[in-house]
Enzyme design. Structure first.
Site, mmCIF file in Angstrom:
data_model
loop_
_atom_site.group_PDB
_atom_site.id
_atom_site.type_symbol
_atom_site.label_atom_id
_atom_site.label_comp_id
_atom_site.label_asym_id
_atom_site.label_seq_id
_atom_site.Cartn_x
_atom_site.Cartn_y
_atom_site.Cartn_z
ATOM 1 N N ARG A 153 0.856 -1.054 0.004
ATOM 2 C CA ARG A 153 -0.096 -0.081 -0.008
ATOM 3 C C ARG A 153 0.829 1.218 -0.011
ATOM 4 O O ARG A 153 1.852 1.384 0.711
ATOM 5 C CB ARG A 153 -0.911 0.057 1.305
ATOM 6 C CG ARG A 153 -1.989 -0.892 1.222
ATOM 7 C CD ARG A 153 -3.132 -0.467 0.195
ATOM 8 N NE ARG A 153 -4.343 -1.075 -0.018
ATOM 9 C CZ ARG A 153 -4.441 -2.497 -0.688
ATOM 10 N NH1 ARG A 153 -3.455 -2.621 -1.524
ATOM 11 N NH2 ARG A 153 -5.596 -3.134 -0.849
ATOM 12 N N GLU B 71 -3.166 7.752 -4.159
ATOM 13 C CA GLU B 71 -3.593 7.394 -5.417
ATOM 14 C C GLU B 71 -4.815 8.097 -5.940
ATOM 15 O O GLU B 71 -5.474 8.534 -4.938
ATOM 16 C CB GLU B 71 -3.659 5.832 -5.278
ATOM 17 C CG GLU B 71 -2.489 5.194 -5.221
ATOM 18 C CD GLU B 71 -2.811 3.591 -5.278
ATOM 19 O OE1 GLU B 71 -4.036 3.048 -5.390
ATOM 20 O OE2 GLU B 71 -1.843 2.979 -4.863
ATOM 21 N N HIS C 239 -0.938 0.413 -9.727
ATOM 22 C CA HIS C 239 -1.555 -0.620 -8.841
ATOM 23 C C HIS C 239 -2.351 -1.821 -9.484
ATOM 24 O O HIS C 239 -3.468 -2.046 -9.512
ATOM 25 C CB HIS C 239 -2.784 0.287 -8.124
ATOM 26 C CG HIS C 239 -3.055 -0.245 -6.694
ATOM 27 N ND1 HIS C 239 -3.553 0.132 -5.565
ATOM 28 C CD2 HIS C 239 -2.949 -1.791 -6.423
ATOM 29 C CE1 HIS C 239 -3.698 -0.703 -4.425
ATOM 30 N NE2 HIS C 239 -3.630 -1.883 -5.001
#
Ligand code: DGY
Length: 326
Positions: free
Chosen positions: A238, A267, A285
């Site tokens: 993450r 993000e 991602h």
């Protein structure tokens, strides 16, 4: 009457077909993700929510959905779900573990290879038309075989990463809040060390921890300083686990040689100073993004929802106490 589901994505055809056999489904079909007010409007009156990691399931959302019985995220990471808030309201929360470990580890290893061997830079050079032809010292990177890999977080994905590293004769160090069983260490040729030793010894550090209060900015100015000069940092976990501003400073100071990231602190934004750098690889991602794996993830989320409405225990429940209380 069938129970009502709001799915914040059209999912994949097999998951959609299964879902529609059991539920009346309202899908978010727009791009990219539903705006918050639209999400709150559409979830109202629904019995179940199938969401992605981009949707925050918190008190605000739960206030808008008094009938909700389950929030099922199509992801293994569930930092988008306030599980405690769900539990307080007796709403089941589920995620999709177990099906993306290999796909994610494949990708993390691909990033490791790509940054070490400067594959993205090489590709860009070829496309630019500026490659003058072969020369002895062009785009020399770092060997991977025989080097030391440091794995931070030795859960399913961290272990899958170790398995891949064995094929490259790497020395494998790992650190985790819990030490693995001796047979796991033996099978994976993995040595447990504390984080300081791992950072000082690893040529490649690959991060595989969930986002928790204690892992937020785990990689920061001081941990980056502890890394071996010339080492590389790989992050497929993450984004907020790494302080991106500190990473930029460490790269500028040549404390480490490079970084390959699939996840970012804010993000879809990326720290602007990372974008122009040749010593980083940035991907959007996509570590679990194979058709097979993303389809399995969607199916698992749907199966979790079906199980609850069938009176069974959803296989991947995050707050089993909600079921025990019933
Ligand atoms: C997850 O599942 O948590 C990933 O980040 C997306 O696959």
């Amino acid at each position: 009457m069938k129970p009502k589901v709001f799915a914040t994505h059209g999912l994949f055809a097999p998951a959609r077909a299964l879902l529609e056999r059991h539920f009346e489904v309202d899908y978010w079909a727009g791009e990219p993700r539903p705006p918050r007010d639209e999400l709150l409007r559409r979830v109202a009156g629904k019995d179940a929510l199938i969401c992605l990691l981009t949707e925050k399931v918190n008190d605000e959302l739960l206030d808008h959905s008094p009938n909700l019985r389950i929030a099922a995220t199509v992801s293994v990471g569930y930092d988008n779900i306030d599980v405690a808030a769900c539990t307080r309201r007796k709403i089941v929360a589920t995620h999709t573990p177990g099906v993306l470990d290999d796909t994610t580890a494949d990708f993390a290893f691909a990033l490791l290879m790509a940054i070490a061997r400067r594959i993205v830079e090489g590709d860009a050079w070829m496309r630019s038309g500026a490659w003058p032809g072969w020369n002895l010292d062009q785009l020399c990177g770092s060997d991977v075989s025989g080097k030391t890999l440091g794995i931070i977080g030795f859960g399913r994905i961290g272990r899958a990463m170790a398995k891949r590293a064995q094929g490259f004769d790497m020395r494998i160090l790992y650190t985790d809040a819990m030490r693995a069983a001796p047979e796991v260490e033996r099978d994976l040729h993995a040595e447990y060390v504390d984080r300081d030793r791992l950072l000082a010894a690893a040529d490649f550090v690959s991060v595989h921890v969930p986002l928790l209060p204690e892992t937020r900015r785990l990689i920061n100015a001081s941990t980056l300083k502890q890394m071996k000069p010339g080492a590389y940092l790989i992050n497929t976990s993450r984004g907020p686990v790494v302080d991106e501003a500190a990473l930029v400073a460490a790269l500028d100071a040549k404390q480490i040689a490079g970084a390959a990231f699939d996840v970012f602190e804010n993000e879809p934004k990326v720290h602007p100073a990372l974008v122009a750098r040749k010593d980083v690889i940035l991907t959007p991602h996509i570590a679990s993004a194979s058709v097979e794996t993303r389809t399995k993830m969607a199916l698992i989320a749907v199966e979790n929802v079906i199980a609850l409405f069938d009176g069974r225990r959803p296989p991947n429940v995050l707050n089993p106490e909600v079921l025990a209380a019933k």
